[in-house]
Scaffold this motif. Structure first.
Motif, mmCIF file in Angstrom:
data_model
loop_
_atom_site.group_PDB
_atom_site.id
_atom_site.type_symbol
_atom_site.label_atom_id
_atom_site.label_comp_id
_atom_site.label_asym_id
_atom_site.label_seq_id
_atom_site.Cartn_x
_atom_site.Cartn_y
_atom_site.Cartn_z
ATOM 1 N N ILE A 157 0.843 -1.186 0.000
ATOM 2 C CA ILE A 157 0.000 0.000 0.000
ATOM 3 C C ILE A 157 0.886 1.247 0.000
ATOM 4 N N ARG A 158 0.284 2.394 -0.189
ATOM 5 C CA ARG A 158 1.024 3.641 -0.059
ATOM 6 C C ARG A 158 1.202 3.920 1.430
ATOM 7 N N PHE A 159 2.397 3.645 1.928
ATOM 8 C CA PHE A 159 2.588 3.657 3.373
ATOM 9 C C PHE A 159 3.223 4.941 3.918
ATOM 10 N N PHE A 160 3.588 5.862 3.024
ATOM 11 C CA PHE A 160 4.167 7.108 3.491
ATOM 12 C C PHE A 160 3.864 8.225 2.503
ATOM 13 N N GLY A 161 4.093 9.443 2.952
ATOM 14 C CA GLY A 161 3.917 10.614 2.101
ATOM 15 C C GLY A 161 4.669 11.777 2.721
ATOM 16 N N PHE A 162 4.396 12.985 2.251
ATOM 17 C CA PHE A 162 5.075 14.164 2.784
ATOM 18 C C PHE A 162 4.106 15.325 2.955
ATOM 19 N N GLU A 163 4.227 15.998 4.079
ATOM 20 C CA GLU A 163 3.552 17.270 4.285
ATOM 21 C C GLU A 163 4.507 18.367 3.821
ATOM 22 N N VAL A 164 4.001 19.310 3.043
ATOM 23 C CA VAL A 164 4.843 20.374 2.495
ATOM 24 C C VAL A 164 4.578 21.664 3.273
ATOM 25 N N ILE A 165 5.646 22.204 3.854
ATOM 26 C CA ILE A 165 5.538 23.423 4.657
ATOM 27 C C ILE A 165 6.416 24.501 4.028
ATOM 28 N N PRO A 166 5.860 25.688 3.758
ATOM 29 C CA PRO A 166 6.672 26.747 3.138
ATOM 30 C C PRO A 166 7.777 27.226 4.064
ATOM 31 N N ASP A 167 8.922 27.508 3.482
ATOM 32 C CA ASP A 167 10.036 28.067 4.246
ATOM 33 C C ASP A 167 9.652 29.460 4.762
ATOM 34 N N ALA A 168 10.162 29.813 5.933
ATOM 35 C CA ALA A 168 9.801 31.088 6.553
ATOM 36 C C ALA A 168 10.152 32.286 5.677
ATOM 37 N N GLN A 169 11.221 32.174 4.902
ATOM 38 C CA GLN A 169 11.659 33.294 4.066
ATOM 39 C C GLN A 169 11.399 33.071 2.575
ATOM 40 N N LEU A 170 11.640 31.860 2.107
ATOM 41 C CA LEU A 170 11.530 31.589 0.666
ATOM 42 C C LEU A 170 10.197 30.969 0.262
ATOM 43 N N GLY A 171 9.348 30.681 1.239
ATOM 44 C CA GLY A 171 8.047 30.117 0.923
ATOM 45 C C GLY A 171 8.148 28.778 0.225
ATOM 46 N N PHE A 172 7.305 28.556 -0.783
ATOM 47 C CA PHE A 172 7.292 27.286 -1.506
ATOM 48 C C PHE A 172 8.396 27.183 -2.553
ATOM 49 N N ASP A 173 9.194 28.239 -2.691
ATOM 50 C CA ASP A 173 10.368 28.123 -3.562
ATOM 51 C C ASP A 173 11.387 27.164 -2.961
ATOM 52 N N ASP A 174 11.365 27.037 -1.642
ATOM 53 C CA ASP A 174 12.279 26.120 -0.954
ATOM 54 C C ASP A 174 11.572 25.552 0.278
#
Length: 279
Positions: A157-174
């Protein structure tokens, strides 16, 4: 990282043949002892808890049993080639999308020589995973530190994934990618997955792939993004088609499938990819 089925061969007949033993009393005694150990190994399913030491009756054969794996005979070579061919697409330990080139002894043969050429103990792997895994399979409390592709049912099964959190300064660029687990995993399974990903560098490998994949997607839709004609819904629909096709061929835990699912599972990240101007 998928559930695999071992490349089986007659056991312990094969081991004894490689040792050059014939059908005499010594052959029969060793065959019985090996068969008992192989049954013991299988009996540890599904936890593969820490193993008992090699019985004293087998210790006198340790050097010979250890050396079976290094045999240059046609039989040994054919068996090892069959193990390597088990998983041609990816390393079952880390998922790197290249064919495995080595064989890992899940239980180290230096300590358990009776399993040096045992089918359930031979796992195809990339060089890095084979090297980084080392010989310390269990924690001091007996908990296993590494995923086993023959034993762990959750690999189906799909047993893992990732939560994406924006960087404090660069946001979703990093952004920061935080590993998450399927709710179906037990506490012990989560701990094993966490150790496995950390010790073999799996988390870093996959998050680097996700970053590169996002760049590819942004280039793919560059014109629409610049013209502000790409909608979040349209991008999401395209990515869902992509991940369904990928999972059908390479499984739900392939790097590509996980990368696309990570985008789809994090709506604000999907929105950033679809709408943020490309500089």
């Amino acid at each position: 990282m998928d559930k695999l089925f071992p490349s089986t061969f007659p056991e312990p007949t094969t081991q004894l043949s490689l040792l050059g033993l014939r059908d005499d009393r010594d052959w029969a005694d060793l065959a019985e002892e090996l068969q008992a150990r192989f049954a013991y190994y299988q009996g540890l399913t599904p936890t593969l808890a820490q193993m008992s030491p090699t019985p004293t009756t087998l210790l006198k054969h340790k050097a010979h049993l250890y050396g079976i794996y290094d045999s240059k005979s046609k039989l040994a070579t054919e068996i090892k080639n069959a193990v390597i061919q088990l998983y041609k697409r990816r390393c079952p330990y880390c998922g790197v999308p290249t064919a495995p080139t080595t064989i890992d002894h899940f239980v180290p043969r230096a300590e358990w020589a009776e399993f040096a050429f045992y089918s359930l103990n031979l796992i195809p792997s990339c060089y890095d995973c084979n090297h980084d895994k080392g010989t310390q399979v269990w924690e001091s409390d007996g908990r296993r530190k590494f995923i086993n592709p023959f034993y762990d049912a959750f690999l189906s099964i799909r047993f893992f994934g990732f939560e994406v959190i924006p960087d404090a300064q660069l946001g979703f660029d990093d952004p920061v990618f935080n590993l998450t687990y399927s709710q179906t995993l037990t506490v012990a399974e989560r701990a094993t997955v966490a150790d496995h990903f950390r010790l073999l560098g799996v988390e870093n490998k996959i998050t680097a792939f996700i970053r590169s994949r996002v760049k590819v997607i942004r280039r793919r839709y560059r014109r629409e993004i610049c013209d502000q004609t790409l909608t979040v819904q349209a991008l999401g629909d395209d990515l869902r088609k992509d991940v369904e096709a990928e999972a059908a061929v390479n499984g739900v835990n392939s790097w590509m499938a996980i990368a696309v699912r990570t985008i789809l599972d994090n709506p604000t990240y999907l929105n950033f990819i679809a709408t943020e101007p490309i500089h």
